[in-house]
Design a protein around this motif. Structure first.
Motif, PDB file in Angstrom:
ATOM      1  N   ARG A  16     -13.659   9.877  -6.246  1.00  0.00           N
ATOM      2  CA  ARG A  16     -12.465  10.132  -5.447  1.00  0.00           C
ATOM      3  C   ARG A  16     -11.861   8.856  -4.877  1.00  0.00           C
ATOM      4  NH1 ARG A  16     -12.095  14.292  -0.920  1.00  0.00           N
ATOM      5  NH2 ARG A  16     -13.998  13.297  -0.191  1.00  0.00           N
ATOM      6  N   GLY A  17     -12.708   7.886  -4.639  1.00  0.00           N
ATOM      7  CA  GLY A  17     -12.225   6.626  -4.071  1.00  0.00           C
ATOM      8  C   GLY A  17     -12.245   5.521  -5.100  1.00  0.00           C
ATOM      9  N   LEU A  18     -12.234   4.282  -4.609  1.00  0.00           N
ATOM     10  CA  LEU A  18     -12.157   3.153  -5.513  1.00  0.00           C
ATOM     11  C   LEU A  18     -13.149   2.100  -5.044  1.00  0.00           C
ATOM     12  CD1 LEU A  18     -10.185   2.678  -7.881  1.00  0.00           C
ATOM     13  CD2 LEU A  18      -8.772   1.360  -6.321  1.00  0.00           C
ATOM     14  N   GLU A  19     -13.937   1.591  -5.961  1.00  0.00           N
ATOM     15  CA  GLU A  19     -14.841   0.510  -5.597  1.00  0.00           C
ATOM     16  C   GLU A  19     -14.044  -0.782  -5.628  1.00  0.00           C
ATOM     17  OE1 GLU A  19     -19.238  -0.694  -7.109  1.00  0.00           O
ATOM     18  OE2 GLU A  19     -18.662   1.399  -6.872  1.00  0.00           O
ATOM     19  N   PHE A  20     -14.002  -1.465  -4.518  1.00  0.00           N
ATOM     20  CA  PHE A  20     -13.147  -2.667  -4.483  1.00  0.00           C
ATOM     21  C   PHE A  20     -13.730  -3.709  -3.545  1.00  0.00           C
ATOM     22  CE2 PHE A  20     -11.101  -2.640  -0.310  1.00  0.00           C
ATOM     23  CZ  PHE A  20     -11.513  -1.403   0.168  1.00  0.00           C
ATOM     24  N   VAL A  21     -13.184  -4.901  -3.662  1.00  0.00           N
ATOM     25  CA  VAL A  21     -13.542  -6.005  -2.778  1.00  0.00           C
ATOM     26  C   VAL A  21     -12.379  -6.200  -1.806  1.00  0.00           C
ATOM     27  CG1 VAL A  21     -14.031  -8.479  -2.702  1.00  0.00           C
ATOM     28  CG2 VAL A  21     -14.846  -7.110  -4.631  1.00  0.00           C
ATOM     29  N   ALA A  22     -12.682  -6.417  -0.539  1.00  0.00           N
ATOM     30  CA  ALA A  22     -11.614  -6.645   0.436  1.00  0.00           C
ATOM     31  C   ALA A  22     -10.681  -7.742  -0.052  1.00  0.00           C
ATOM     32  CB  ALA A  22     -12.225  -7.029   1.781  1.00  0.00           C
ATOM     33  N   GLY A  61      -9.696 -10.954  -4.430  1.00  0.00           N
ATOM     34  CA  GLY A  61     -10.186 -10.571  -3.107  1.00  0.00           C
ATOM     35  C   GLY A  61     -10.562 -11.768  -2.259  1.00  0.00           C
ATOM     36  N   TRP A  62     -10.871 -11.478  -0.978  1.00  0.00           N
ATOM     37  CA  TRP A  62     -11.242 -12.547  -0.041  1.00  0.00           C
ATOM     38  C   TRP A  62     -12.630 -13.098  -0.383  1.00  0.00           C
ATOM     39  CZ3 TRP A  62      -7.186 -13.990   2.546  1.00  0.00           C
ATOM     40  CH2 TRP A  62      -6.224 -13.064   2.969  1.00  0.00           C
ATOM     41  N   PRO A  63     -12.882 -14.351  -0.094  1.00  0.00           N
ATOM     42  CA  PRO A  63     -14.188 -14.953  -0.420  1.00  0.00           C
ATOM     43  C   PRO A  63     -15.242 -14.555   0.629  1.00  0.00           C
ATOM     44  CG  PRO A  63     -12.780 -16.593   0.608  1.00  0.00           C
ATOM     45  CD  PRO A  63     -11.965 -15.344   0.513  1.00  0.00           C
ATOM     46  N   LEU A  64     -15.557 -13.273   0.711  1.00  0.00           N
ATOM     47  CA  LEU A  64     -16.416 -12.816   1.802  1.00  0.00           C
ATOM     48  C   LEU A  64     -17.873 -13.229   1.637  1.00  0.00           C
ATOM     49  CD1 LEU A  64     -15.020  -9.339   2.872  1.00  0.00           C
ATOM     50  CD2 LEU A  64     -14.462 -11.626   3.697  1.00  0.00           C
ATOM     51  N   THR A  65     -18.310 -13.389   0.392  1.00  0.00           N
ATOM     52  CA  THR A  65     -19.687 -13.857   0.197  1.00  0.00           C
ATOM     53  C   THR A  65     -19.841 -15.243   0.801  1.00  0.00           C
ATOM     54  OG1 THR A  65     -19.388 -12.782  -1.944  1.00  0.00           O
ATOM     55  CG2 THR A  65     -21.492 -13.875  -1.568  1.00  0.00           C
ATOM     56  N   GLN A  66     -18.825 -16.059   0.529  1.00  0.00           N
ATOM     57  CA  GLN A  66     -18.813 -17.412   1.074  1.00  0.00           C
ATOM     58  C   GLN A  66     -18.737 -17.388   2.603  1.00  0.00           C
ATOM     59  OE1 GLN A  66     -15.583 -19.668  -0.657  1.00  0.00           O
ATOM     60  NE2 GLN A  66     -15.759 -21.276   0.881  1.00  0.00           N
ATOM     61  N   ALA A  67     -18.133 -16.314   3.142  1.00  0.00           N
ATOM     62  CA  ALA A  67     -17.903 -16.250   4.588  1.00  0.00           C
ATOM     63  C   ALA A  67     -19.090 -15.670   5.348  1.00  0.00           C
ATOM     64  CB  ALA A  67     -16.652 -15.413   4.863  1.00  0.00           C
ATOM     65  N   GLU A  68     -20.062 -15.139   4.632  1.00  0.00           N
ATOM     66  CA  GLU A  68     -21.182 -14.482   5.313  1.00  0.00           C
ATOM     67  C   GLU A  68     -21.912 -15.443   6.239  1.00  0.00           C
ATOM     68  OE1 GLU A  68     -23.470 -12.369   2.360  1.00  0.00           O
ATOM     69  OE2 GLU A  68     -21.853 -10.894   2.170  1.00  0.00           O
ATOM     70  N   GLY A  69     -22.207 -14.953   7.442  1.00  0.00           N
ATOM     71  CA  GLY A  69     -22.895 -15.768   8.419  1.00  0.00           C
ATOM     72  C   GLY A  69     -21.993 -16.754   9.134  1.00  0.00           C
ATOM     73  N   GLY A  77       3.289  -9.390  10.260  1.00  0.00           N
ATOM     74  CA  GLY A  77       3.952  -8.196   9.727  1.00  0.00           C
ATOM     75  C   GLY A  77       2.981  -7.258   9.047  1.00  0.00           C
ATOM     76  N   CYS A  78       3.315  -6.847   7.796  1.00  0.00           N
ATOM     77  CA  CYS A  78       2.429  -5.910   7.120  1.00  0.00           C
ATOM     78  C   CYS A  78       1.347  -6.638   6.328  1.00  0.00           C
ATOM     79  CB  CYS A  78       3.209  -4.939   6.246  1.00  0.00           C
ATOM     80  SG  CYS A  78       4.148  -5.734   4.958  1.00  0.00           S
ATOM     81  N   GLY A  79       1.247  -7.971   6.517  1.00  0.00           N
ATOM     82  CA  GLY A  79       0.166  -8.733   5.892  1.00  0.00           C
ATOM     83  C   GLY A  79      -1.206  -8.343   6.412  1.00  0.00           C
ATOM     84  N   CYS A  80      -1.239  -7.574   7.498  1.00  0.00           N
ATOM     85  CA  CYS A  80      -2.536  -7.197   8.070  1.00  0.00           C
ATOM     86  C   CYS A  80      -3.254  -6.151   7.225  1.00  0.00           C
ATOM     87  CB  CYS A  80      -2.358  -6.706   9.500  1.00  0.00           C
ATOM     88  SG  CYS A  80      -1.206  -5.332   9.649  1.00  0.00           S
ATOM     89  N   GLY A  81      -2.505  -5.483   6.319  1.00  0.00           N
ATOM     90  CA  GLY A  81      -3.129  -4.433   5.509  1.00  0.00           C
ATOM     91  C   GLY A  81      -4.310  -4.946   4.707  1.00  0.00           C
ATOM     92  N   THR A  82      -4.150  -6.107   4.102  1.00  0.00           N
ATOM     93  CA  THR A  82      -5.195  -6.650   3.237  1.00  0.00           C
ATOM     94  C   THR A  82      -6.373  -7.212   4.039  1.00  0.00           C
ATOM     95  OG1 THR A  82      -5.606  -8.168   1.424  1.00  0.00           O
ATOM     96  CG2 THR A  82      -4.029  -8.895   3.056  1.00  0.00           C
ATOM     97  N   LEU A  83      -6.162  -7.402   5.369  1.00  0.00           N
ATOM     98  CA  LEU A  83      -7.257  -7.893   6.211  1.00  0.00           C
ATOM     99  C   LEU A  83      -8.012  -6.753   6.895  1.00  0.00           C
ATOM    100  CD1 LEU A  83      -5.514 -11.041   7.695  1.00  0.00           C
ATOM    101  CD2 LEU A  83      -7.536 -11.010   6.237  1.00  0.00           C
TER     102      LEU A  83
END
Lengths: 251, 343, 276
Positions: C30-36, C96-104, C113-119
């Motif tokens: 029903r949903g979608l597997e995705f990376v932020a 997607g955002w480099p969240l692995t790199q951002a961990e810790g 504006g509406c740029g906050c959607g992706t965050l």
């Protein structure tokens, strides 16, 4: 879906654009499921009552009466479509703008004093136009797209690229680069399906300037293939000489 | 397989054998240009042609219906692939372009429509012994000869064609012709003719490293000269007509639009070749345009050809010269390259 | 080929922005597997397709949230749809955002504006996994208080997430509207900002002119180009690196982006994030 209340108006022009709508013979019965013809002197004696969803205006503004009427059309319509090149650029009638008003009147009328005319201008000069449908006349498919777009509540998908793109998509040889003939295609708005070049005739420019013309460069190219300055002027003057895009080359 | 010899007079035998299994298209002379058209006999072919208006991409990637919809349901349409097609007399530059398109359109995401059309095609290539005035493939290694990508490869030796076989399918194409083997002298003659052809090129380009030079020179005066005013080596400023993209054998960018029928309840989603030279190409919602000026658009196209295509650093230019010939303003990619190199 | 999805819920965010929650109704999940930071292509028959950032909770695969501003044909048509109506969706696409790199690390999120959607998926991921990032500081700017998307989340829910700080700013406050946060462009919040360059990653999305001045401000404060990431917007037709419309030089925003480090962007033409 509620039908669109449409009006069809004719100003200074030849009525060819309206004829093009009437030529949608096969589609017409189904077209009438999308639109109500609220006003169209060419097909019905019904007078103009009430406001319109879409007003199709053919022809340019060249008299004080037309100037008053176009403002009224704007006030009473949600969407105003400039139908065809006269309504967009002034088209062939705008050649008149290149001579003195009185001289033009004298050439045509026995009693010019009876004539009330002003310079030939597209609708844009006087009102805000929502949809510009180029062509002399516009191609039937683009007319249909405007109606379909209005019924769907979106802008019509009308591309503003050169005739060259359509020519190449048809795999035509190039009249300009292969044969050195003075084709206006690189400057002119597509939509016709490159009908003239496909029939071995150069594009004369009846769809007006495309979105990003480089008229001065093309004037140099025409000169290079041997056109006189007078001929080049005539090329630019013929359909859209009064537009900002072409005026410098047309004068 | 040993190369064979096909007498010129028997060319028609080959074409008619191919016509049994394929819809055959080859270069056909028109009023003032040459175009790949369907042929039924060898005499329709103009094998001395230098270039065609549209490259063979017209068979694979011109326009395509991506989906059909009706009453809210949608599905991918069946492609009209009833008969396999055969392209006869494809020059090395164009064949190299096809091979590059194959790669560009089958990277991380595969363009199934393109690939299905490609898989449905066979190619009889033709080495170039004559050179057109705008050709510069020799400097790119994409011509005048080719050694891959074809089913059969012809080289015009004068009285006969040298026939080299590239695939099993190609081998079957000539099986029934009982061609005699080519001699060492024939093979030598091929090399001599190609060597002679290499000496005939008037244009060339130094491509290696050009992508980096171009990327590092976004404000080089050459972009202003060809994009705004002045011109370069006798050209006029760009018209933004888009001819260069349409005729380029490796320009693959496309536009997509939904086209509803008159009932509005059914329609198609269709794609069509597009050009980055058109003003609307980089426009986004709310009207903002990321390449509003001609200068940035020509620069984009040129740098793409020099190596930006497909996000890589591999040139997608094969030196066919079509962009030069088809440009009403005579903008010449090889001159732009020279200017960037400071030559 | 798009997958069929139905609109489960529509949330009005502002006068021109809504969040749509979709459920896929084909045989798949029903949903979608995705990376932020990835996006989806939404398709409305007769109107076409548009690329929209995914705004869902990345840990919740039950549906798909897209926060959409009404700007064109497709979004206009979407705005006329109601709950229960069907659309087509394909994706997810992009890096997607480099969240692995951002961990810790400390995360600084800057949006306009509406740029906050992706965050939003980043903030929700932080909420679900408290130890994933050390600290998240959110800077969000909008034109007026009425234009602040996710306003209740910014002012209440997200403020309460541990190790989180939310700073808001609007360009102007029209008469009659109340606003208890800063006034000025988003960079005015830099003076109140706590995030230091050391051990932090900046994720940014918004109009290019906003990103340009934000990058300038950050560089001045000692952030380096390779720790600043910008999400770019371009015309997209295919979403998969084929149609060419989104090219930035030799890069495809849809395939190589939409997230680029400023170090990469500096070298690319045809955008205005790089100063000058």
């Amino acid at each position: 879906m509620a039908k669109l209340r449409c009006g069809f108006f004719k100003f200074t022009g030849c009525a060819g654009c309206q004829m093009e709508i009437l030529r949608l013979e096969e589609e017409f019965p189904r077209l009438l499921e999308l639109i109500d013809i609220a006003y169209w002197p060419m097909v019905t004696t019904r007078g103009w009552e009430g406001d319109l969803d879409v007003a199709f205006v053919e022809g340019s503004v060249s008299t004080p009466r037309e100037l008053r009427e176009i403002k009224e059309i704007r006030e009473r319509s949600k969407v105003v479509v400039a139908l065809g090149e006269c309504a967009l650029t002034g088209c062939i009638p705008s050649i008149r703008n290149f001579m003195l008003q009185r001289e033009a009147e004298k050439r045509v009328y026995d009693h010019p004093l009876w004539i009330e005319s002003i310079a030939v201008r597209g609708l844009d000069v006087y009102i805000e136009v929502d949809i510009h449908l180029p062509g002399c006349p516009p191609h039937r498919n683009t007319i249909l797209e405007v109606i379909k777009g209005a019924a769907l509540g979106r802008d019509p998908y009308l591309r503003r690229h050169s005739v060259c793109i359509e020519c190449k998509l048809k795999d035509n040889g190039c009249l300009l680069t292969d044969e050195g003939r003075p084709c206006m295609g690189p400057l002119i708005n597509a939509g016709c399906g490159a009908i003239c070049p496909s029939l071995n005739r150069v594009c004369e420019g009846c769809y007006g300037p495309m979105s990003a013309t480089n008229a001065s460069s093309h004037a140099q190219i025409l000169k290079e293939i041997g056109l006189s300055e007078a001929d080049i002027r005539r090329k630019f003057r013929k359909y859209a000489g009064w537009t900002p895009d072409f005026r410098r080359e047309a004068e | 397989m040993t190369p064979k010899l096909l007498e010129r007079s028997r060319l028609d035998d080959l074409v008619s054998i191919l016509s049994n299994d394929y819809q055959v298209f080859g270069p056909v002379a028109r009023k003032a240009d040459v175009s790949f058209q369907e042929v039924s006999s060898a005499e329709m072919l103009d094998l001395n042609y230098t270039t065609t208006t549209l490259p063979p991409k017209k068979f694979f990637h011109l326009r395509e219906t991506l989906l059909e919809y009706r009453e809210g349901e949608f599905n991918a349409p069946e492609l009209d692939l009833e008969r396999s097609i055969l392209l006869f007399g494809v020059h090395p530059c164009d064949l190299n372009a096809i091979l590059r398109m194959d790669r560009l359109l089958s990277k991380e995401f595969v363009d199934l429509y393109y690939l299905r059309r490609r898989e449905n095609s066979a190619i009889v290539a033709l080495n170039c012994t004559e050179v057109g005035e705008n050709c510069f493939c020799a400097s790119l290694g994409t011509g005048p000869a080719i050694d891959k990508g074809f089913d059969l490869l012809l080289t015009d030796l004068g009285d006969s064609y040298l026939v080299e076989v590239g695939t099993l399918r190609g081998q079957r194409m000539i099986e029934d012709l009982n061609l005699e083997d080519a001699s060492q002298a024939d093979l030598r003659k091929k090399e001599e003719l190609l060597e002679a052809a290499r000496a005939k090129f008037k244009k060339s380009i130094r491509m290696e490293g050009l992508a980096e030079v171009a990327a590092e020179s976004p404000d080089h005066e050459v972009w202003t000269l060809i994009g705004e005013s002045g011109g370069l080596a006798g050209c006029f400023p760009c018209l933004s007509c888009g001819n260069c993209s349409l005729v380029c054998p490796t320009c693959y960018c496309y536009e997509v639009a939904d086209i509803p029928d008159i009932t509005l309840r059914a329609g198609v989603r269709r794609r069509e070749l597009d050009s980055c030279q058109l003003l609307e190409y980089a426009k986004v919602a709310m009207g903002h345009n990321f390449r509003p000026d001609r200068k940035s658009r020509v620069r984009h196209w040129m740098t793409c050809k020099f190596g930006g295509a497909g996000g890589g650093l591999e040139s997608s230019c094969v030196g066919c010269g079509r962009c030069i010939h088809s440009c009403p303003a005579h903008i010449d990619l090889t001159e732009v390259a020279k200017a960037l190199w400071g030559e | 080929m798009p997958r069929k999805a139905v609109i489960r819920e529509i949330t009005e965010e502002t006068h021109d922005t809504k969040t749509f929650t979709f459920d896929f109704i084909d045989s798949g999940p029903r949903g979608l597997e995705f990376v932020a930071g990835q996006f989806a292509m939404i398709s409305i028959l007769g109107y076409g397709e548009a690329a929209i950032s995914i705004a869902s909770d990345p840990d919740d695969r039950s549906g798909l949230d897209l926060t959409v501003r009404e700007v064109g044909a497709v979004t206009g048509a979407l705005f006329r749809l109601r709950e229960g109506d069907e659309v087509g969706i394909r994706g997810p696409y992009g890096n997607g955002w480099p969240l692995t790199q951002a961990e810790g690390k400390r995360l600084l999120l800057i949006s306009g504006g509406c740029g906050c959607g992706t965050l939003r998926p980043v903030i929700l991921s932080h909420k679900n996994n408290p130890r994933r990032f050390r600290y998240v500081e959110v800077l969000h700017g909008a034109r007026t208080p009425g234009d602040v998307i996710y306003r209740k989340d910014y002012e209440e829910t997200w403020r309460d997430i541990p190790d989180t700080r939310v700073l808001l700013s609007v360009d102007k406050v029209p008469a009659g509207e109340t606003w208890s946060h800063s006034v000025g462009v988003v960079t005015t919040l830099f003076d109140e900002m706590e995030t230091e360059p050391e051990g932090s990653i900046v994720l940014m999305c918004g109009p290019e002119i906003m990103m340009k001045f934000s990058v300038l401000g950050l560089l001045k404060r000692g952030f380096s180009p390779d720790q600043i990431f910008c999400s770019m917007e371009r015309r997209m037709r295919c979403g998969v690196g084929l149609c060419g419309h989104c090219q930035l030089g030799s890069k495809y925003v849809c395939r190589d982006g939409p997230v680029f480090s400023y170090a990469e962007l500096e070298k690319l033409p045809d955008h205005i994030v790089r100063g000058g």
